[in-house]
Design a protein around this motif. Structure first.
Motif, PDB file in Angstrom:
ATOM      1  N   CYS A 101       0.764  -1.212   0.078  1.00 43.68           N
ATOM      2  CA  CYS A 101      -0.157   0.092   0.076  1.00 43.68           C
ATOM      3  C   CYS A 101       0.889   1.135   0.188  1.00 43.68           C
ATOM      4  O   CYS A 101       1.660   1.403   0.833  1.00 43.68           O
ATOM      5  CB  CYS A 101      -0.717   0.022   1.313  1.00 43.68           C
TER       6      CYS A 101
ATOM      7  N   TYR B 215      -2.695   5.845   2.348  1.00 44.86           N
ATOM      8  CA  TYR B 215      -4.009   5.713   2.897  1.00 44.86           C
ATOM      9  C   TYR B 215      -4.845   6.813   3.517  1.00 44.86           C
ATOM     10  O   TYR B 215      -3.957   7.931   3.794  1.00 44.86           O
ATOM     11  CB  TYR B 215      -3.806   4.401   4.139  1.00 44.86           C
TER      12      TYR B 215
ATOM     13  N   HIS C 285      -4.750   2.501  -0.139  1.00 41.99           N
ATOM     14  CA  HIS C 285      -4.706   2.613  -1.631  1.00 41.99           C
ATOM     15  C   HIS C 285      -4.139   1.115  -2.211  1.00 41.99           C
ATOM     16  O   HIS C 285      -3.179   0.537  -1.928  1.00 41.99           O
ATOM     17  CB  HIS C 285      -3.801   3.600  -1.923  1.00 41.99           C
TER      18      HIS C 285
END
Lengths: 652, 652
Positions: free
Chosen positions: B493, B496, B534
Motif C-alpha cells: 500500500c 491511505y 490504496h
C-alpha cells in the motif's frame, strides 16, 4: 543398391598440418594416451584404480586376483588401443607399438577357447554370460575391442587382435541371430552395431554386416527381449538404483528402430545406434534404414541439440527430454554424446554429401568436444553446460552433475578416451570422395592423397581456420587430372569468393543445393584454389519454441559459439544485456589462452536505482550503464578459475 | 523479562464474517475435515490406505493387525484432531465432537502405562523407542498430538486428551533433559518445541516450557547426538535411500540454533524450529533466542523467499539452497513450509508488533497457502512452482516433483491437514493485543471481543478485502473506553486515508515506525473508523541478485501476486513481454473462478519474422505484436485444465 554413397578416407592418406589442431593432436599423442595408459594400469596417484589392464591379465592367467571395476571396464582398454591404432597410422612409434603388442598378447590369452572375451563375466559371473543384455554391456565391450582391432590393423598391418576379434564375432554369431535356438537379443548400450560394420569392411566377411543389421532390427521388437530376460532372471538387476532393465526408452528398445520418430533416452546410446543405422543403410542400400536415420537426425538437429552441438537435456538417464527443451544450466550435453553425434554426422555424410551433416559435425567438434578437454590434456568435462553460476554448485542439487571446472579423472572414465580416439582420427573427417568428386568438409590445414582415373593426386589445404575463413587448396599431380573439387560452404558463412590460380572464378551454376561449391576441371600441378569464406561475428537466435533462450542472443563467429565469462565481465552476468544494434568487434589476442579471437559487443549493465535491499520492490527503475561485453569462444571457458559463464545473453 | 510481547487472541473471541474467507472456512468444515476423516479411516476408494486411525485401534487393543504407514503416521491424526478443536471453538457440532471423543478414547487406551504414545514403536519396534531421533519422528508425532490436545481442550473444554498428552510429556521429561542419565537428544523434525509451549500455556506447567527450551538448545550441540545415535545403531538407518541421519544441516543440527546465521536444510523443519524459538523468547525473555529468531527471519525474508511467500528452492531435501537462489520452475515452495512460515511470522508478531511480520504472513497466506488447495477442498498442491510448462512434466526429470494440476491425496499427506488446521484457526491471526493497544494485522471481515480496563468492547471489521483496500471498524462498548487501535499499513500500500465517524482524521504523528496507524482515544458505542488503503496493481521487481528474475516483472495487487496462464493468454508464454510504461487495468470478473479481480496489462508477443524453422539462426528480426496480457491471482491458477503458467514475465 540405390543409395549412392561416398568413400571413407583411410587415415593414412591424410596428414594434418595445422596450427590450431596440431596442438590437440600432439596433446593426444604426448599426454592423453600415455596418461591413460598409466590410469589403465592403476599408476595414477590419488585416482581410483581402473584395473582394466589387470582384469585382462588375471583372465589371461598372468596375474592372480579378482575382477575390479565397472561391468564395462574392458571398453576402456578397447578405446585406448583404438586411439593407439590411429596414432600409429599417422606416425611410427616403436615404443608405443611394443606396449600395445604386449597388451594384445594378453588379450589373446584372456580369450576363452570358444572365442568369448570379457573379463567381468569370465572372472566374476562365468554362469552369467548373455543373461542380462539390458544392463551388462557385453556386446558394447566387444564392440570397442572390435573397433580397436580394426584401427590397430589399419595402423600397423598387424592382424593378431583382428583375428582375436573375428573369432569372438564368429562366436557371437553362433549365440545371436534369427535362426531357431539363437538369442533374439541386442545390447543395452549400442556400439557393437557400428563396430561389426567396421569389422566387415576390414575383412569383407558379410556375416558381420548381417549380424549388425540383426541387432538393429531386433531392438524394440515385441515381445521385448529385455522384459523376457528380466523375467528369466526373476527380476534381478545389475544396477538396483537405476531403472535400466525396465525403462525401455532409456536404451531405445521401446520401439523398433525403424518406427522411432524422436530421439529418446540415453543420448550416447541414441547416436551410437544412429551411426550403426547409417552404416547399414550405406552398406546394404536399405532405404528404410536410411529413412529411419534421417528421421532421427532431423529430430536431433532440428529440435534437441544445443547451439554448442551438445545433446542430452537432463542428467536423469543422461538423456534427451522433449522437443525444444534445452535448459542451459541443468544441461547434460555430455562430451561423449557430442562425439557420438560426430560419428553419426560423419556416417550421414558418407551416405549423402550434404553440408548440413558437416555443419553439425563442426559445431559439435569446435564447441562441446573441445570444451571437454583442457589444454593440459589431463582435465575433462563430462558435462558441458551453457550457463554456470558457481555458487549454485554443491548448494542446489539440480546442478549436482555439473562441474564448474574440469575434473582430473572420472570413476566412469568414458569421455577422456573417447576424446583421444576422435582427435587421434581427426584426419578421417576432413575429406571424402564421391565418384569423381573430392569433398572438403572441414577446413583444417592438411594434405590428402587421392587416386583419380588419370593417376594419383594430392591436395594440400592451407588455412588460418578456425580464426579466418580464408582457405587455399594446392593441387599436386604428375599429369593433368579431371575431377571435381567440392568445397563446403558452412552454415555460419553468408558469402564467399573463389579464385582459381589467382583469377576470380565465376561459378557457372548457383551453389549446389547440398551446400558445396563444386569446381570441375582438369587440374594440373601447382593449381591453387582460394576460397574466402566470409567469417564475421553474428548474433544467433534460438527457435521460438526454445523457452530457455527466449529474449536472448548468442554470438557465433565461424564454427565457434562464444560465451561471456566472469573473468572478463565481472560477476552477475544476469545483469548484462546485449544491444540489438550495437557493433561486434573482433580482435585476435595471441596471449589469451594460447591465442583467441575475442568478440567485444556493445552492451549494458542494469543497476537497480533504489538503494533499498528488499527482496521484492514495486515500481523499480534501473540505471542503464554502458558495458563492453567481452566474449571468448565457448571451448576456452573455465580456464581462469571458477566463475560465472553464459552462452545466451539477454538482448535489448 | 524485558521482551514486551503481545497477547494471543483466543480463537473463541474472534468470529469471521467475510465473503472471501467464509468460503474457505466452510470448505474446511464441510469438506476437508470430513474427507480427511474418511481418508484416515481408509475409506477413500482408489487412495492408498492411511491406517492412521487403525494403528491407534490396534495399539489400544480394539483391533488386531499390524502397523501400516509412515513412521510419522500418528501425526495425521493429531493434525486432524487439532483442526476439529478449532472448528468446535467457533461452532458446536455434536456429531463431529462425538467422533472426536471416541477417537480420543482410543488414543487414551493406546497410551502405554508409562505415558508413551506412538503406534509405530508400540506395534512395530517396541525395543526401538528413542534409538533413532534423527529419522523416526517420535517427538514430532508427540508434538502434533499435544497441539491437538490443546486445541481440543480450548474448543470443547474437555481435558481427556490434554491429560493423556500431559502424561506423555511428563514421561518424555523423564527421558530427555540436562540431568545425568537422561538423553541429550532432540527430534529430527522440529514440532514438539512449539507444541510444548502450547501445553505450558494451557496448563501453566513450566516443566513443558523448560523441556522445549532444552530441545532447542540441545540441537546442534557437540558432540552431535545424531552421530552418537548412528554409531550406537551400528550405522543402521530408517530411510536407506535418504541421508537424513548423516546430513546434519538437513535437520538444522549442524550448529547450535543460536549460532545459525542462515536458513539451511528442510524448509518446514526450519520454520517450525523458528516458531518454537520465538515462543521461547516470548515466554522466557531470552534475548539470545530473540536475536537468533530475528537473524533467521531476516535471512529467510530478505534472501530466501519467493514473492508468493513460498520457501524451499529445491526438491532435494525439500530444502533451502543459498541466498537469492529462487528458481521459478524447479521451486519446491511446499504448502506446509509456507504454513510454517506463517506460524513463525505470527510468533514474531507476538514478540514485537511490526507490520513486516504480518506482511509476510499475508503474502504466504494469500498466495502459496491458498494455491495449495482447490476450491473443491479435495485437491492439493504440495509443491507450488512459479512457472510451469506442462509438457516438461514427466519428460524432464528436474520437474518430477512439480505437478501441473492439484492432486487428490498424497502418500505423505502432510499438506492437506496442515491447510485445514491453519484455515480452521484463521481467527487467531487477525488481531492481537499489546497492553492497551488492539492490533489489526489482517483485513478480514470479523468481530473480536476484547476486555479493556473500562470493560468489554467488541470491534467489528467490515471489508471487501482482499479485492478492495477499504476497511471499516465499528466499536461496540457498553460505556466509553480509552484504548488504542493499531491498523496495519501493508507493504503493498502506498497511501491511505483514515476517517473517524466519517470525519477525516489527521494523524498527529507520522506513521509509527513499526508500520501501524495508531489511533488512541476514548471510544464509544457505534464509533466507526474507515481506513482506505490504496490498492492498485503494481509492477514488482526482484532483488538484483536473484538471477532467475533478472529482466522480469511480476504483478501484485493488494496481497495477491498475479500470474499469466495459458487459458487466458494462449501457449508459449515465454514469447510475451510486459511493456514498462503500459497501463495496468483492473476489472472484477464475478463469474471467473468464483470471482476474481483480473489485471490486464499492455504487452507484446514477439514473433520471429523469418519463416525458417532452423533451431539456431543468425540475424533474426522479430515482429512485435501488441498483446493484452491478462493476469489472474496466483492462488487461482490451475483451475482450468493443464496449461502454462508464469508469475515472472519478461519486461521491455
Amino acid at each position: 543398391m540405390t543409395i549412392q554413397s561416398t568413400n571413407i578416407t583411410p587415415l593414412s592418406r591424410v596428414s594434418i598440418q595445422d596450427d590450431f589442431w596440431m596442438e590437440y593432436v600432439n596433446l593426444v599423442r604426448d599426454v592423453v594416451v600415455p596418461y591413460q595408459w598409466e590410469a589403465l594400469n592403476d599408476r595414477i596417484p590419488d585416482a581410483e584404480p581402473s584395473s582394466a589392464v589387470r582384469n585382462f591379465k588375471i583372465a589371461a592367467g598372468e596375474e592372480q586376483g579378482e575382477f575390479y571395476g565397472m561391468v564395462f571396464q574392458d571398453s576402456d582398454v578397447g578405446k585406448w588401443l583404438e586411439a593407439v591404432g590411429y596414432l600409429l597410422s599417422s606416425r611410427p612409434d616403436p615404443a608405443l607399438e611394443r606396449i600395445a603388442d604386449e597388451l594384445i598378447d594378453t588379450l589373446a590369452k584372456a580369450q576363452r577357447s570358444d572365442g568369448y572375451l570379457n573379463t567381468y563375466f569370465t572372472l566374476k559371473e562365468p554362469e552369467g554370460r548373455w543373461t542380462n543384455l539390458a544392463e551388462c554391456h557385453e556386446l558394447y565391450c566387444a564392440g570397442h575391442l572390435m573397433e580397436a582391432a580394426v584401427a590397430y590393423y589399419e595402423g600397423t598391418g598387424k592382424r593378431k587382435l583382428l583375428d582375436v576379434m573375428c573369432k569372438y564375432a564368429d562366436y557371437i554369431d553362433t549365440v545371436f541371430g534369427p535362426e531357431p535356438g539363437k538369442l533374439k537379443g541386442y545390447d543395452g548400450h549400442q556400439e557393437v552395431e557400428l563396430a561389426l560394420v567396421k569389422l566387415y569392411r576390414a575383412t569383407g566377411n558379410e556375416k558381420y554386416l548381417n549380424l549388425s543389421r540383426f541387432f538393429l532390427d531386433q531392438r524394440g521388437a515385441k515381445p521385448n527381449f529385455y522384459e523376457i530376460q528380466l523375467a528369466q532372471r526373476g527380476g534381478k538387476v545389475h544396477y538396483p538404483n537405476l531403472d535400466i532393465a525396465r525403462r525401455l526408452s532409456y536404451s531405445q528398445s521401446h520401439l523398433p528402430v525403424r518406427e522411432q520418430q524422436t530421439a529418446e533416452g540415453h543420448a550416447v546410446r541414441v547416436v551410437y545406434m544412429c551411426a550403426g543405422m547409417a552404416d547399414i543403410a550405406k552398406e546394404t542400400g536399405d532405404r528404410g534404414m536410411l529413412e529411419a536415420s534421417r528421421r532421427l537426425w532431423r529430430n536431433i538437429v532440428d529440435k534437441r541439440m544445443y547451439i554448442t552441438g551438445g545433446i542430452g537435456s537432463m542428467e536423469h538417464g543422461e538423456a534427451f527430454t522433449f522437443d525444444y527443451d534445452l535448459p542451459n544450466d541443468t544441461a547434460y550435453a555430455e562430451t561423449c554424446a557430442s562425439i557420438g553425434l560426430i560419428f553419426f554426422a560423419h556416417r550421414m555424410l558418407q551416405l549423402e554429401p550434404k553440408s548440413e551433416y558437416a555443419d553439425v559435425m563442426e559445431r559439435a567438434l569446435y564447441n562441446t568436444v573441445l570444451s571437454g578437454m583442457s589444454k593440459d590434456g589431463r582435465h575433462f568435462f563430462y558435462v558441458n553446460p551453457l550457463e554456470v553460476y558457481p555458487e549454485a554448485h554443491g548448494k542446489n542439487a539440480i546442478y549436482n552433475h555439473v562441474k564448474p571446472e574440469r575434473q582430473g579423472w572420472f570413476g566412469c572414465a568414458c569421455c577422456p578416451p573417447n576424446v583421444a580416439r576422435l582427435l587421434g582420427s581427426l584426419g578421417k573427417y576432413i575429406y571424402s570422395a564421391h565418384g569423381n568428386t573430392l569433398y572438403t568438409h572441414l577446413y583444417i590445414g592438411s594434405r590428402i592423397e587421392w587416386g583419380t582415373a588419370e593417376g594419383p593426386v594430392a591436395v594440400e589445404q592451407e588455412t588460418r581456420h578456425p580464426w579466418s575463413g580464408d582457405v587455399r587448396l594446392r593441387i599436386s599431380a604428375d599429369k593433368p587430372s579431371v575431377f571435381e573439387l567440392a568445397l563446403r560452404v558452412p552454415d555460419w558463412c553468408d558469402g564467399y569468393v573463389v579464385r582459381i590460380n589467382g583469377e576470380a572464378w565465376t561459378k557457372t551454376e548457383s551453389l549446389d543445393g547440398d551446400g558445396y561449391v563444386k569446381i570441375a576441371r582438369s587440374w594440373t600441378e601447382g593449381d591453387t584454389v582460394d576460397l574466402d569464406l566470409h567469417m564475421s561475428a553474428r548474433r544467433m537466435s534460438g527457435h521460438p519454441m526454445i523457452r530457455q533462450v527466449a529474449g536472448k542472443t548468442a554470438i557465433q563467429r565461424g564454427p565457434f559459439v562464444y560465451c561471456l565469462e566472469e573473468a572478463d565481465n565481472g560477476p552477475h552476468l544476469h545483469e548484462v544485456a546485449l544491444l540489438k544494434d550495437g557493433k561486434l568487434q573482433t580482435d585476435f589476442e595471441p596471449d589469451l589462452l594460447g591465442g583467441l579471437e575475442v568478440v567485444t559487443a556493445e552492451g549494458v549493465r542494469m543497476k537497480r536505482e533504489s538503494g533499498d535491499d528488499r527482496l521484492y520492490e514495486p515500481d523499480v527503475s534501473y540505471r542503464v550503464e554502458p558495458a563492453a561485453l567481452r566474449f571468448i569462444p565457448y571451448y576456452a571457458w573455465a580456464n581462469r578459475g571458477r566463475g560465472e559463464m553464459t552462452v545466451w545473453v539477454r538482448s535489448l
